[in-house]
Design a protein around this motif. Structure first.
Motif, mmCIF file in Angstrom:
data_model
loop_
_atom_site.group_PDB
_atom_site.id
_atom_site.type_symbol
_atom_site.label_atom_id
_atom_site.label_comp_id
_atom_site.label_asym_id
_atom_site.label_seq_id
_atom_site.Cartn_x
_atom_site.Cartn_y
_atom_site.Cartn_z
ATOM 1 N N ALA A 167 0.829 -1.207 0.000
ATOM 2 C CA ALA A 167 0.000 0.000 0.000
ATOM 3 C C ALA A 167 0.864 1.257 0.000
ATOM 4 O O ALA A 167 0.569 2.225 -0.718
ATOM 5 C CB ALA A 167 -0.926 -0.010 1.211
ATOM 6 N N ALA A 168 1.929 1.270 0.807
ATOM 7 C CA ALA A 168 2.826 2.424 0.820
ATOM 8 C C ALA A 168 3.482 2.628 -0.539
ATOM 9 O O ALA A 168 3.631 3.763 -1.019
ATOM 10 C CB ALA A 168 3.892 2.244 1.905
ATOM 11 N N ARG A 169 3.866 1.542 -1.201
ATOM 12 C CA ARG A 169 4.463 1.629 -2.531
ATOM 13 C C ARG A 169 3.457 2.179 -3.540
ATOM 14 O O ARG A 169 3.804 3.017 -4.388
ATOM 15 C CB ARG A 169 4.969 0.248 -2.951
ATOM 16 N N THR A 170 2.213 1.737 -3.450
ATOM 17 C CA THR A 170 1.190 2.207 -4.381
ATOM 18 C C THR A 170 0.919 3.690 -4.201
ATOM 19 O O THR A 170 0.819 4.448 -5.176
ATOM 20 C CB THR A 170 -0.103 1.403 -4.177
ATOM 21 N N VAL A 171 0.791 4.133 -2.950
ATOM 22 C CA VAL A 171 0.505 5.548 -2.698
ATOM 23 C C VAL A 171 1.680 6.424 -3.113
ATOM 24 O O VAL A 171 1.498 7.496 -3.712
ATOM 25 C CB VAL A 171 0.163 5.746 -1.208
ATOM 26 N N ALA A 172 2.900 5.999 -2.822
ATOM 27 C CA ALA A 172 4.075 6.784 -3.218
ATOM 28 C C ALA A 172 4.166 6.898 -4.732
ATOM 29 O O ALA A 172 4.430 7.983 -5.273
ATOM 30 C CB ALA A 172 5.339 6.144 -2.646
ATOM 31 N N ALA A 173 3.940 5.793 -5.444
ATOM 32 C CA ALA A 173 4.008 5.829 -6.906
ATOM 33 C C ALA A 173 2.880 6.663 -7.492
ATOM 34 O O ALA A 173 3.085 7.408 -8.457
ATOM 35 C CB ALA A 173 3.962 4.406 -7.453
ATOM 36 N N ALA A 174 1.669 6.567 -6.911
ATOM 37 C CA ALA A 174 0.547 7.355 -7.427
ATOM 38 C C ALA A 174 0.783 8.842 -7.239
ATOM 39 O O ALA A 174 0.490 9.651 -8.126
ATOM 40 C CB ALA A 174 -0.747 6.925 -6.728
ATOM 41 N N THR A 175 1.328 9.228 -6.083
ATOM 42 C CA THR A 175 1.602 10.647 -5.848
ATOM 43 C C THR A 175 2.691 11.169 -6.772
ATOM 44 O O THR A 175 2.624 12.298 -7.255
ATOM 45 C CB THR A 175 2.012 10.861 -4.382
#
Length: 346
Positions: A214-222
């Motif tokens: 989840a942290a990887r997804t949010v960082a990449a999306a931002t």
């Protein structure tokens, strides 16, 4: 040849202009020039850190409870819409029975199937929330057993844990091992430590992997999505999915309504425990985001948003985990974000 001897050279500095006639005419006093200390800094290391605007919006969307007037408006609107829709459906089916009896009976059968499916979904939501209440009861009983040193309460909490996990195939061996050796415990802490080691260690690893994803997804999306609200939607979906996965890993089930209520419970837990403040496990990550923001502002915000997502995941672990952290290490934001971003680049 005679060697010239070198000796010290003495230069006299006189304050007065006419003390020595050999020095010639006195020069006018010079105005002081600019000092190097007054020059602007090339790089300010104490500049403002990147703001996690995406996670701030997600936190407001999830954690802000609606007012009483809003709840009354929504509930009454839903009830009125369901009532009018039912009356319209019955009126339509009645007219269809009078005109085309076969089509009318088909419509009645479809309406009955839809009603049964709606009741089944409502029953599933109720069972899911009852399961959360059961896990919460185990948490309170385990905390009371640790605080009071009660072996009886610890044994009751262990029996409730075995009742939850003995039907899961991946937990069958651990549950059997705990059931065989729980009689060897002499106090409440040793029994709950044994239960945590046997049952929670494997689940904690799965929960950590979900938080890292989840942290990887949010960082990449931002960092990669340039649209203003698209990154907020992606972060909201990633956080809700992570919270639902926390519940599923530790024995709960979360539907649509239950998942949203669980997310609000997690946000309330964050505020109650003061975890929204920057602690030691978040300072280094935020500082690293500030360094990366000098290269790319969006990437620096992505690192900070990923760190806050990891903190939300840890809070979800504490809410959904049947036992408190006793012997197993509590996860830290820095470690989770580091492994998550490493997976992004690998």
């Amino acid at each position: 040849m005679n060697e010239r001897r070198r000796g010290p050279v003495l230069i006299e500095l006189e304050d007065g202009p006419d003390t020595d006639a050999r020095q010639g005419p006195a020069e006018a006093p010079r105005e002081p020039g600019p000092s190097p200390a007054d020059a602007p800094a090339i790089d300010d290391p104490d500049g403002p850190l990147p703001r996690p605007r995406t996670m701030e919006m997600v936190t407001r969307l999830i954690g802000r409870p609606p007012s009483r007037l809003t709840r009354i408006f929504i509930n009454s609107g839903v009830a009125l819409f369901a009532f009018l829709l039912s009356i319209a459906a019955l009126d339509f089916l009645n007219g269809l029975l009078n005109s085309y009896p076969l089509l009318g009976w088909i419509g009645i059968a479809l309406f009955a199937v839809f009603t049964l499916a709606a009741l089944g979904m409502a029953w599933r939501e109720y069972r899911a929330w009852a399961r959360f209440a059961r896990i919460d009861a185990i948490q309170r009983r385990a905390g009371s057993a640790l605080a009071e040193g009660s072996l009886d309460q610890a044994r009751q909490a262990t029996r409730d844990l075995l009742a939850i996990y003995h039907k899961r195939p991946e937990m069958e061996w651990a549950a059997k091992r705990l059931a065989e050796h729980q009689a060897e415990a002499v106090d409440a802490q040793s029994l709950l430590t044994m239960a945590e080691t046997e049952l929670m260690a494997q689940l904690d690893q799965e929960a950590r992997r979900e938080i890292e994803a989840a942290a990887r997804t949010v960082a990449a999306a931002t960092a990669l999505i340039p649209l203003a609200l698209a990154d907020v939607a992606a972060a909201l979906a990633a956080n809700l999915r992570m919270i639902r996965r926390m519940a599923e890993i530790y024995g709960g089930r979360a539907g649509a309504v239950g998942g949203w209520r669980l997310a609000r419970t997690v946000m309330t837990h964050l505020v109650a425990t003061g975890a929204v403040a920057a602690g030691d496990d978040l300072i280094h990550t935020v500082a690293g985001g500030g360094v990366l923001a000098k290269l790319s502002r969006r990437f620096g915000e992505g690192v900070v948003n990923g760190a806050l997502t990891a903190r939300v995941g840890i809070a979800a672990m504490e809410v959904c985990r049947p036992l408190p952290f006793i012997a197993q290490p509590r996860p830290k934001v820095g470690n989770l974000v580091t492994r998550g971003l490493r997976g992004l680049f690998d």
